[in-house]
Design a protein around this motif. Structure first.
Motif, mmCIF file in Angstrom:
data_model
loop_
_atom_site.group_PDB
_atom_site.id
_atom_site.type_symbol
_atom_site.label_atom_id
_atom_site.label_comp_id
_atom_site.label_asym_id
_atom_site.label_seq_id
_atom_site.Cartn_x
_atom_site.Cartn_y
_atom_site.Cartn_z
ATOM 1 N N THR A 78 46.198 -3.719 15.092
ATOM 2 C CA THR A 78 45.057 -3.716 16.002
ATOM 3 C C THR A 78 43.882 -4.535 15.479
ATOM 4 O O THR A 78 43.368 -5.411 16.183
ATOM 5 N N PRO A 170 37.299 -6.329 26.003
ATOM 6 C CA PRO A 170 37.957 -5.105 26.496
ATOM 7 C C PRO A 170 39.420 -5.298 26.872
ATOM 8 O O PRO A 170 40.298 -4.538 26.421
ATOM 9 N N ASN A 171 39.699 -6.320 27.690
ATOM 10 C CA ASN A 171 41.074 -6.522 28.134
ATOM 11 C C ASN A 171 41.980 -6.941 26.978
ATOM 12 O O ASN A 171 43.127 -6.482 26.889
ATOM 13 N N THR A 173 41.608 -6.178 23.824
ATOM 14 C CA THR A 173 41.836 -5.006 22.983
ATOM 15 C C THR A 173 42.971 -4.152 23.522
ATOM 16 O O THR A 173 43.824 -3.672 22.764
ATOM 17 N N ALA A 174 42.998 -3.968 24.829
ATOM 18 C CA ALA A 174 44.057 -3.158 25.427
ATOM 19 C C ALA A 174 45.436 -3.766 25.172
ATOM 20 O O ALA A 174 46.386 -3.055 24.807
ATOM 21 N N TYR A 175 45.550 -5.069 25.357
ATOM 22 C CA TYR A 175 46.846 -5.716 25.142
ATOM 23 C C TYR A 175 47.240 -5.712 23.666
ATOM 24 O O TYR A 175 48.427 -5.531 23.334
ATOM 25 N N ALA A 178 48.454 -2.304 22.805
ATOM 26 C CA ALA A 178 49.786 -2.117 23.384
ATOM 27 C C ALA A 178 50.847 -2.825 22.558
ATOM 28 O O ALA A 178 51.942 -2.286 22.336
ATOM 29 N N VAL A 192 47.201 4.975 26.575
ATOM 30 C CA VAL A 192 45.814 4.688 26.955
ATOM 31 C C VAL A 192 45.623 3.202 27.217
ATOM 32 O O VAL A 192 44.986 2.798 28.207
ATOM 33 N N SER A 193 46.155 2.358 26.342
ATOM 34 C CA SER A 193 45.995 0.912 26.524
ATOM 35 C C SER A 193 46.710 0.442 27.783
ATOM 36 O O SER A 193 46.166 -0.371 28.549
ATOM 37 N N PHE A 196 44.662 1.434 30.761
ATOM 38 C CA PHE A 196 43.494 0.566 30.931
ATOM 39 C C PHE A 196 43.884 -0.752 31.574
ATOM 40 O O PHE A 196 43.161 -1.274 32.434
ATOM 41 N N ILE A 197 45.025 -1.309 31.179
ATOM 42 C CA ILE A 197 45.482 -2.568 31.756
ATOM 43 C C ILE A 197 45.733 -2.402 33.258
ATOM 44 O O ILE A 197 45.316 -3.234 34.074
ATOM 45 N N SER A 200 42.378 -2.004 35.116
ATOM 46 C CA SER A 200 41.622 -3.258 35.191
ATOM 47 C C SER A 200 42.208 -4.207 36.225
ATOM 48 O O SER A 200 41.468 -4.870 36.964
#
Length: 242
Positions: A78, A170-171, A173-175, A178, A192-193, A196-197, A200
């Motif tokens: 991460t 933000p986007n 970070t989610a990917y 994941a 959670v990730s 969020f994707i 969004s």
């Protein structure tokens, strides 16, 4: 030499370069190379810098950023994966923006006609940071399209790059999360990730659907016969003769 500096010559070279980049992506799939990791003896800092450089080139060459972000998380985890992905995103945006600004802007700006194009150009020229930040936060506009669209406008370099660096966090970070937790798809981090994707993407579609009327062509005026009711001529009752 002056012929090579002509706007349409530079635009033609840019088109050839982009087509060649797209063909290379389809044939060689460079995102697979990034997901295979780095030699064990390579320092982490060096590996992150090399990955960011390769990420930037691939992003400018039409490789989808979600795949690159997943690869960054899978390779570095991460923290380092997010640093490499954000740096690579800014580098890729700078490459595309520079190519569009140097090789395409002068030739294409005179042809920015139509309500949609003029509205987008006006927003990017007057409110560069805010407009680019909104595009990056809501992933409805493809990365490469946003880069070259901003390059054709009068958006400034600093506003474009800063808004890109802030807006993609933000986007991205989610990917990256994941990708880092893909080996355990039932873990809270992955769920959670992934959630969020999904949110969004759905949110970006909803915003685009609600704002579609603002750029819709204006209705033409009604005919004059509909604007003002027609009345029959008034006939006077006065006598005109003996």
């Amino acid at each position: 030499m002056s012929l090579l500096l002509a706007p349409w010559i530079r635009l033609s070279l840019l088109v050839v370069l982009l087509v060649a980049a797209g063909v290379c992506v389809l044939l060689y799939e460079p995102q697979r190379i990034l997901s295979e990791g780095w030699p064990p003896g390579l320092p982490v800092g060096t590996a992150v810098l090399l990955f960011a450089a390769a990420y930037g080139v691939c992003a400018a060459a039409f490789v989808p950023r979600p795949l690159l972000n997943l690869a960054a998380g899978a390779v570095f985890g991460t923290a380092f994966g997010l640093a490499a992905a954000v740096a690579g995103t800014v580098l890729g945006a700078a490459i595309a923006f520079g190519l569009g600004r140097i090789m395409g802007q002068e030739a294409l700006r005179p042809y920015l006609r139509g309500r949609w194009l003029e509205a987008a150009d006006g927003q990017l020229s007057r409110h560069g940071f805010r407009s680019v930040l909104a595009v990056r936060l809501f992933p409805g506009v493809p990365f490469v399209v946003a880069n070259y669209g901003a390059a054709l406008s009068r958006c400034r370099w600093g506003a474009f790059l800063l808004a890109t660096a802030v807006g993609v966090v933000p986007n991205t970070t989610a990917y990256v999360i994941a990708g880092a937790s893909a080996s355990s798809p039932g873990s809270p981090a992955f769920l959670v990730s992934f959630g969020f994707i999904v949110v969004s993407v759905v949110g970006a579609g909803a915003v685009a659907w609600r704002k579609r009327h603002r750029l819709a062509p204006a209705r033409t005026g009604a005919p004059a016969c509909e604007l003002a009711p027609q009345h029959p001529p008034v006939v006077s009752g006065a006598s005109h003769g003996p």
